[in-house]
Design a protein around this motif. Structure first.
Motif: not given
Ligand code: TMP
Length: 205
Positions: A82-83, A31-34, A76-80, A3-5
């Motif tokens: 990845a999730l 997790a991805l850290l940003t 738009e570029e990173v978070i969505r 599923g979704r992160g």
């Protein structure tokens, strides 16, 4: 991963230790850290522009729009993506920083800044917001370095920001969790990881 992160934001004033704790939670959850402003090419350029201590003049509304633009690109570029790929994401600041700093701090209407920020982020809201608080004198000691444009804004501004974060946390306790940041780093990290797993219904390991 199924599923979704999950999406976790760290919030708080400067010198609260949130960047350190965001890094430790990201490692613990794989997790991805940003961070915001930042996390993308555009976001890092905007960060330099909006935080430069002696850069070009930036008015309050322009400041709100620059943070919102950085957020739009970040989502738009990173978070969505990845999730959607099932990865958890930990961000060092997100939309509630805009509400606290540009809203409560600068005095623009917090509800309007919230709407602008949600529009910029295409409706994305963190599943969990971790707010770190430290007494102002501890925060000041931790910031013993040259200050950026927002850090060097006066004490009353930072008190309004702090009160704004606290009001948002109190209004939405299902989404927010508040910690005293004036604790040993590793002990605090363990507590945050345990509470985050519980709140997000993630199993250990
Ligand atoms: P920091 O993330 O290194 O603490 O610094 C970012 C600075 O930018 C901090 O002073 C808070 C400020 N900021 C805003 O005013 N609005 C925002 O929406 C964000 C993300 C940060």
């Amino acid at each position: 991963m199924n599923g979704r992160g999950r999406f976790i934001a760290f919030e708080g004033g400067e010198g609260t230790g949130k960047s350190t704790q965001a890094g430790l939670l990201a490692a613990s959850l794989d997790a991805l850290l940003t961070r915001e402003p930042g996390g993308t090419g555009l976001g890092e350029h905007l960060r330099d522009l909006v935080l430069a201590p002696d850069g070009v003049a930036v008015g309050e509304r322009a400041e709100a729009l620059l943070f919102a633009a950085a957020r739009a690109q970040h989502v738009e570029e990173v978070i969505r993506p990845a999730l959607e790929s099932g990865r958890h994401v930990v961000t060092d600041r997100f939309l509630h920083s805009s509400v606290a700093y540009q809203g409560y701090g600068r005095g623009l209407p917090p509800a309007e800044i919230g709407d602008l920020s949600r529009w910029a982020g295409d409706g994305l809201v963190p599943d969990l917001v971790v707010l770190l608080e430290v007494p102002p004198d501890v925060a000041a000691q931790r910031l013993a370095r040259p200050l950026d444009r927002l850090e060097s804004t006066g004490r009353a501004f930072h008190e309004r920001v702090r009160a704004g974060f606290r009001a948002m946390a109190e209004a939405d306790p299902a989404r927010w969790v508040v910690f005293d940041g004036d604790r040993a780093v590793d002990a605090l990290a363990a507590t945050i990881a345990s509470v985050a797993r519980q709140r997000l219904q993630l199993t250990d390991g």
